[in-house]
Motif scaffolding. Structure first.
Motif, PDB file in Angstrom:
ATOM      1  N   ASP A 109       5.736   9.859   6.610  1.00 25.90           N
ATOM      2  CA  ASP A 109       5.365  11.232   6.963  1.00 25.90           C
ATOM      3  C   ASP A 109       5.403  11.439   8.487  1.00 25.90           C
ATOM      4  O   ASP A 109       5.946  12.344   9.110  1.00 25.90           O
ATOM      5  CB  ASP A 109       4.176  11.841   6.355  1.00 25.90           C
ATOM      6  CG  ASP A 109       4.111  11.995   5.080  1.00 25.90           C
ATOM      7  OD1 ASP A 109       5.297  12.000   4.448  1.00 25.90           O
ATOM      8  OD2 ASP A 109       3.070  11.936   4.212  1.00 25.90           O
ATOM      9  N   HIS A 127       5.592  -1.074   1.016  1.00 26.84           N
ATOM     10  CA  HIS A 127       5.438  -0.897  -0.317  1.00 26.84           C
ATOM     11  C   HIS A 127       6.860  -1.195  -1.095  1.00 26.84           C
ATOM     12  O   HIS A 127       7.879  -0.835  -0.564  1.00 26.84           O
ATOM     13  CB  HIS A 127       5.202   0.465  -0.827  1.00 26.84           C
ATOM     14  CG  HIS A 127       4.775   0.613  -2.299  1.00 26.84           C
ATOM     15  ND1 HIS A 127       5.678   1.042  -3.168  1.00 26.84           N
ATOM     16  CD2 HIS A 127       3.618   0.298  -2.872  1.00 26.84           C
ATOM     17  CE1 HIS A 127       4.990   0.964  -4.364  1.00 26.84           C
ATOM     18  NE2 HIS A 127       3.691   0.452  -4.343  1.00 26.84           N
ATOM     19  N   ASP A 146       0.729  -1.217  -0.013  1.00 28.37           N
ATOM     20  CA  ASP A 146      -0.033   0.010   0.044  1.00 28.37           C
ATOM     21  C   ASP A 146       0.742   1.115  -0.136  1.00 28.37           C
ATOM     22  O   ASP A 146       1.436   1.518   0.938  1.00 28.37           O
ATOM     23  CB  ASP A 146      -0.747   0.019   1.237  1.00 28.37           C
ATOM     24  CG  ASP A 146      -2.034   0.981   1.115  1.00 28.37           C
ATOM     25  OD1 ASP A 146      -1.849   2.127   0.680  1.00 28.37           O
ATOM     26  OD2 ASP A 146      -3.251   0.742   1.503  1.00 28.37           O
ATOM     27  N   ARG A 147       0.969   1.961  -1.189  1.00 28.39           N
ATOM     28  CA  ARG A 147       1.794   2.917  -1.178  1.00 28.39           C
ATOM     29  C   ARG A 147       1.467   4.176  -0.424  1.00 28.39           C
ATOM     30  O   ARG A 147       2.315   4.621   0.447  1.00 28.39           O
ATOM     31  CB  ARG A 147       1.815   3.277  -2.814  1.00 28.39           C
ATOM     32  CG  ARG A 147       2.683   4.727  -2.995  1.00 28.39           C
ATOM     33  CD  ARG A 147       3.932   4.373  -3.453  1.00 28.39           C
ATOM     34  NE  ARG A 147       5.038   5.154  -2.925  1.00 28.39           N
ATOM     35  CZ  ARG A 147       6.237   5.448  -3.521  1.00 28.39           C
ATOM     36  NH1 ARG A 147       6.664   4.631  -4.408  1.00 28.39           N
ATOM     37  NH2 ARG A 147       7.109   6.564  -2.814  1.00 28.39           N
ATOM     38  N   GLU A 148       0.066   4.378  -0.391  1.00 26.76           N
ATOM     39  CA  GLU A 148      -0.499   5.684   0.267  1.00 26.76           C
ATOM     40  C   GLU A 148      -0.194   5.680   1.814  1.00 26.76           C
ATOM     41  O   GLU A 148       0.557   6.529   2.672  1.00 26.76           O
ATOM     42  CB  GLU A 148      -1.758   5.688   0.127  1.00 26.76           C
ATOM     43  CG  GLU A 148      -2.201   6.787  -1.001  1.00 26.76           C
ATOM     44  CD  GLU A 148      -3.705   7.021  -1.232  1.00 26.76           C
ATOM     45  OE1 GLU A 148      -4.443   7.183  -0.147  1.00 26.76           O
ATOM     46  OE2 GLU A 148      -4.176   7.053  -2.458  1.00 26.76           O
ATOM     47  N   LEU A 149      -0.629   4.166   2.594  1.00 24.77           N
ATOM     48  CA  LEU A 149      -0.447   4.175   3.832  1.00 24.77           C
ATOM     49  C   LEU A 149       1.156   4.194   4.021  1.00 24.77           C
ATOM     50  O   LEU A 149       1.520   4.532   5.386  1.00 24.77           O
ATOM     51  CB  LEU A 149      -0.867   2.704   4.146  1.00 24.77           C
ATOM     52  CG  LEU A 149      -2.585   2.778   4.464  1.00 24.77           C
ATOM     53  CD1 LEU A 149      -2.988   1.425   4.775  1.00 24.77           C
ATOM     54  CD2 LEU A 149      -2.973   3.841   5.364  1.00 24.77           C
ATOM     55  N   THR A 150       1.867   3.494   3.361  1.00 26.00           N
ATOM     56  CA  THR A 150       3.279   3.624   3.563  1.00 26.00           C
ATOM     57  C   THR A 150       3.982   5.018   3.574  1.00 26.00           C
ATOM     58  O   THR A 150       4.753   5.446   4.587  1.00 26.00           O
ATOM     59  CB  THR A 150       3.846   2.594   2.648  1.00 26.00           C
ATOM     60  OG1 THR A 150       3.428   1.640   2.427  1.00 26.00           O
ATOM     61  CG2 THR A 150       5.442   2.602   3.028  1.00 26.00           C
ATOM     62  N   ASP A 151       3.601   5.764   2.396  1.00 32.01           N
ATOM     63  CA  ASP A 151       4.029   7.113   2.614  1.00 32.01           C
ATOM     64  C   ASP A 151       3.546   8.021   3.895  1.00 32.01           C
ATOM     65  O   ASP A 151       4.459   8.680   4.460  1.00 32.01           O
ATOM     66  CB  ASP A 151       3.469   7.711   1.301  1.00 32.01           C
ATOM     67  CG  ASP A 151       4.196   7.465   0.028  1.00 32.01           C
ATOM     68  OD1 ASP A 151       5.105   6.652   0.033  1.00 32.01           O
ATOM     69  OD2 ASP A 151       3.521   7.846  -0.725  1.00 32.01           O
ATOM     70  N   LEU A 152       2.182   7.707   4.452  1.00 33.78           N
ATOM     71  CA  LEU A 152       2.157   8.231   5.470  1.00 33.78           C
ATOM     72  C   LEU A 152       2.725   7.800   6.644  1.00 33.78           C
ATOM     73  O   LEU A 152       3.303   8.701   7.496  1.00 33.78           O
ATOM     74  CB  LEU A 152       0.263   7.754   5.658  1.00 33.78           C
ATOM     75  CG  LEU A 152      -0.528   8.589   6.308  1.00 33.78           C
ATOM     76  CD1 LEU A 152      -0.655  10.069   5.527  1.00 33.78           C
ATOM     77  CD2 LEU A 152      -1.922   7.828   6.708  1.00 33.78           C
ATOM     78  N   ARG A 198      10.137   0.973   2.608  1.00 34.80           N
ATOM     79  CA  ARG A 198       9.696   1.359   1.302  1.00 34.80           C
ATOM     80  C   ARG A 198      11.032   0.936   0.385  1.00 34.80           C
ATOM     81  O   ARG A 198      11.846   1.283   1.042  1.00 34.80           O
ATOM     82  CB  ARG A 198       9.388   2.812   1.252  1.00 34.80           C
ATOM     83  CG  ARG A 198       8.695   3.280  -0.007  1.00 34.80           C
ATOM     84  CD  ARG A 198       8.140   4.885   0.312  1.00 34.80           C
ATOM     85  NE  ARG A 198       9.104   5.731   0.825  1.00 34.80           N
ATOM     86  CZ  ARG A 198       8.772   6.945   1.167  1.00 34.80           C
ATOM     87  NH1 ARG A 198       7.440   7.442   1.218  1.00 34.80           N
ATOM     88  NH2 ARG A 198       9.718   7.604   1.676  1.00 34.80           N
TER      89      ARG A 198
END
Ligand code: MCN
Ligand code: CUM
Length: 806
Positions: A194, A366, A185-191, A329
């Motif tokens: 952050d 991710h 999950d790209r979005e959750l990983t980026d989050l 990531r």
């Protein structure tokens, strides 16, 4: 019972079943030079084929003139792409969904690529013929650095794919792009990144290397024109798959193709793929009507058939300040060379790289992998790799060390803090796997206690102070590696090769006098299957292992199997063997009940036969039952005692291990000394502890070679620099450290005998242990990551870069 009656323990010992350190039965012939290898196949009138190879990494072929070569005494034929086109075989499909030139068609794409195949009465004449083939090349700009493969002005390597925006695994972004594979999950990983207190980012490369088995790749092809049958003896890790591929591309009916893999002198993944030599030898035998042998020499093996790794992994980990990991990531730039000839299960363009979360409880992750073409030899999945698990383990184990360094934490402590806990199994990883079983804390703590980890760290701290005071020129590193593997491809729901589900098989046939033969769909290349498969059967049906002959590698006699690689033999075929044996035991029970005139349910299994419950003297041994199976079976039952099992595993198996390496490095010379190497492996139920130890010793030696020196390097124009054993590090007994082995046993819950694979574990876990030791040694000088291989020169260079030597 009289005094002569053997005890239960004696009866068990006589079987030499599971758990017994049974000596390897195959070694009797191997150690006496009595093995039967492909090169031992010598047929009347046999011809020899050999390749004209390209000196260029990238060049257009303007012409090939074979006239002079055909006049060389002994030369009978010269095949080129033009000849192969007449039978539609100038290109062949690869296991990864790409196509590959059999012989150079229009251009060459890597140094030593096959350009023409000279067939002659002997190898010397073939070699003279090679010298007489005239090839005119026009050199093209080579593409060697994968990081420039997708530059706008990068030369186009694969003109056959020009304009193709879709590949076998989705869209292509560039003319040198093969695929992009993303998981997680790209979005959750980026989050997670952050929000993280601490993050690390490092480009971790796993260099190009080569399995270099003792025996190179080779085959003998013999076509019988009268019967229309093709027989191929070859160094195949997967003989049935070769038969199917040959049937599909040659149009010879599959039942008229006989593939025989005789004794194999090491495979290590090098012998999974299909190579131009096989196709050319097959075409040549059909054209000439005579048997044709093709045998690679060492240089050809190192430079053309199936390299390993070449993964460039940008690794990022997010964590809390207390050291709890919160996200992973990873981006991989995968250098596949000129053709995507990776031998992965079809749906897995980057193998099982998504085991990259390793042994740690990452809530999110991710992974993105970009495969690119370069002017290098094709291959990529080989060398005790478990389908890229070597790369994944290296990535995460280096990453965890770098994170520990940033947090100022001990690397072992960081691991203990983040391990998946025993009660979390079966565990669902963020990148989609279901780990079957594990007990990481127990394994890690056992290892730490055995080597006195705390004591080593104290000693290291003292040595570092002494180094700073100028009292020593040696630095000390402790390499920690804790790996989780994924082996046993695989469940048909997600694993196939060219559409064939990756089950495996066993057929057992017991003879009247109480011995038998087991035929299995796998193919040993040195792993000792003849020894261990018989041990499984011995325990399951009570016939001594010595009385069971194991046969593999003949597609006419063995049931269809997918072969030996990815440490899948025990997880898949091992299960088929146990289940076939259980079918036999079930029939044997019916026969025993009939003989003892009781109900089947009144019998209980007792080591090597059935006993009537409560009446211990009423007993029928398996040997008695074998005889009865051929003369006094119950009415209505078919005679005979045999069974076949095809096993489609419900899941992979997840072996794991804790490895530690203690190393001292002299900063002025870069010379390292490996003081200690401890390897604890957990492969579930252990069939033969001695064979496991042998597998671990061998795999660790290869891991040592890879981490500390082996490399297939290319210069800027694409010349191979590691193409012989002068340049390619093969450790001997002199360089190889002493190995300490240990184990825990956490059985696989879904495998009939609880066994997991082990063949590749030592390579998967070994490389990060060595590399982490080197990196750990230098870490107090401010270094986060030094690229492999860690030879003396690179160690010295690192010391120089870090300002501690002149
Ligand atoms: N074994 C055991 N108990 C277990 C697991 C395994 O006793 N719990 C034994 C098996 O019975 C088998 C041997 O260990 O005799 C290896 O079994 P397994 O782990 O199932 O691996 P494979 O038989 O599928 O072998 C493949 C693996 C791979 S992929 C490479 S690469 C490699 C390796 O094996 N190549 C080798 N080890 C090698 N060893 C030799 N000598 N030569 C090679 O080419
Ligand atoms: Cu990847 S080397 Mo082994 O699987 O034969």
């Amino acid at each position: 019972m009289n005094d002569m009656t053997p005890t239960r323990e004696q009866r068990e010992a006589r079987l030499e079943g599971m758990g017994c350190k049974r000596k390897r039965v195959e070694d009797i012939r191997f150690t006496q030079g009595k093995g039967n290898y492909v090169d031992d196949v010598k047929l009347p009138g046999m011809l020899h084929g050999d390749f004209v190879r390209s000196p260029h990494a990238h060049a257009r072929i303007k012409s090939i003139n074979t006239e002079k070569a055909l006049k060389v005494p002994g030369v009978l034929a010269v095949l080129t792409a033009e000849t192969l086109k007449t039978v539609n075989l100038a290109w062949m499909p690869t296991l990864a969904g790409d196509v590959q030139m059999v012989l150079a068609d229009g251009k060459v794409l890597f140094q030593n690529q096959e350009v023409a195949f000279v067939v002659a009465t002997d190898r010397y004449a073939a070699d003279d013929g090679i010298g007489a083939v005239e090839v005119e090349y026009e050199a093209l700009p080579p593409l060697i650095d994968p990081f420039t493969a997708m530059d706008a002005d990068a030369p186009m390597l694969r003109e056959d794919l020009a304009g193709k925006t879709e590949g076998a695994h989705g869209p292509r972004k560039h003319h040198n792009h093969i695929f992009e594979w993303t998981v997680g999950d790209r979005e959750l990983t980026d989050l997670a990144f952050d929000k993280a207190d601490v993050t690390i980012k490092e480009m971790i490369s796993y260099h190009r290397t080569h399995p270099s088995p003792l025996e190179t790749c080779q085959c003998v092809c013999s076509f019988d024109k009268i019967k229309g049958e093709l027989t191929i003896w070859g160094t195949f890790q997967a003989p049935h798959v070769i038969r199917t591929v040959v049937a599909l591309i040659s149009k010879i009916p599959e039942h008229k193709i006989h593939v025989i893999a005789p004794d194999i002198g090491g495979g290590f993944g090098n012998k999974v793929g299909a190579y131009p030599g096989y196709i050319c030898a097959a075409v040549a035998t059909i054209v000439t009507g005579k048997p044709v042998k093709w045998v690679e020499d060492r240089m050809e093996n190192l430079t053309t058939t199936s390299f390993a790794r070449d993964y460039h992994m940008t690794t990022e980990i997010a964590a809390t300040k207390e050291g709890k990991v919160t996200g992973l990531r990873v981006h991989v730039l995968a250098d596949h060379g000129a053709f995507d000839a990776c031998a992965d299960p079809s749906k897995w363009p980057a193998g099982f790289m998504n085991i990259v979360t390793g042994s740690y409880d990452f809530p999110v992750a991710h992974l993105a992998v970009d495969g690119v073409y370069t002017n290098k030899a094709p291959g990529g999945v080989a060398y005790r790799c478990s389908f890229r698990v070597t790369e994944a383990a290296y990535c995460i184990e280096r990453g965890m060390d770098i994170l520990a360094q940033k947090l100022g934490m001990d690397p072992a402590e960081l691991r203990l803090k983040n391990f998946i806990k025993a009660e979390q199994f079966p565990y669902h990883s963020a990148l989609g796997w279901e780990y079957d079983s594990g007990d990481y804390h127990t394994a890690m703590k056992k290892g730490m206690e055995t080597i006195d980890y705390a004591g080593l760290r104290r000693e290291q701290a003292e040595k570092r102070e002494a180094f700073k005071r100028g009292e020593t020129r040696e630095i000390m590193g402790v390499g920690v590696s804790f790996f989780t593997e994924i082996v046993g491809a695989g469940p048909s729901k997600n694993c196939d090769i060219l559409g064939i589900a990756m089950f495996d098989s066993c057929e057992i046939r017991l003879h009247p006098t109480g011995s038998g033969i087991a035929r299995v769909g796998t193919k040993s290349q040195g792993q000792g299957h003849e020894t261990t498969w018989a041990q499984i059967i011995a325990t399951e049906i009570g016939i001594p292992a010595d009385d069971i002959m194991v046969e593999e590698g003949n597609t006419d006699t063995a049931p269809y199997g997918l072969g030996t690689y990815g440490s899948r033999s025990t997880p898949v075929a091992g299960a088929a063997i146990a289940l076939a044996a259980r079918k036999i035991r079930a029939k044997a029970q019916m026969i025993a009940a009939y003989l003892l005139e009781v109900h089947e349910g009144d019998l209980e299994w007792d080591v090597d036969g059935f006993r009537v419950k409560g009446l211990p003297e009423k007993f029928k041994s398996m040997k008695d039952i074998c005889w009865a199976a051929y003369n006094s079976v119950p009415p209505g039952m078919e005679p005979g005692l045999e069974a076949v099992s095809y096993y489609d595993p419900p899941n992979m198996t997840y072996p794991f291990g804790a490895y530690f390496c203690v190393m001292d490095i002299d900063v002025d010379t870069g010379v390292y000394k490996i003081r200690r190497f401890y390897a604890l492996d957990d492969c579930g139920t252990r069939i033969n502890p001695m064979i496991i130890e042998g597998q671990v010793h061998g795999g660790l030696t290869e891991a040592f070679a890879i981490a500390m020196g082996q490399e297939i390097r290319y210069d800027a124009t694409g010349n191979v620099l590691g193409g012989s054993f002068m340049d390619f590090f093969i450790p001997t007994a002199v360089e190889t450290p002493h190995w300490e082995t240990d184990h825990t046993v956490t059985p696989s819950p879904h495998h009939p005998i609880g066994a997991k694979g082990v063949g590749e574990s030592p390579n998967v876990g070994g490389v990060p242990a060595f590399s982490n030791a080197v990196n750990d040694a230098f870490s107090f000088l401010g270094s986060t990551h030094i690229q492999m291989p860690h030879d003396f020169w690179r160690n010295w260079e690192a010391a120089k870069r870090l300002g501690v030597t002149g």
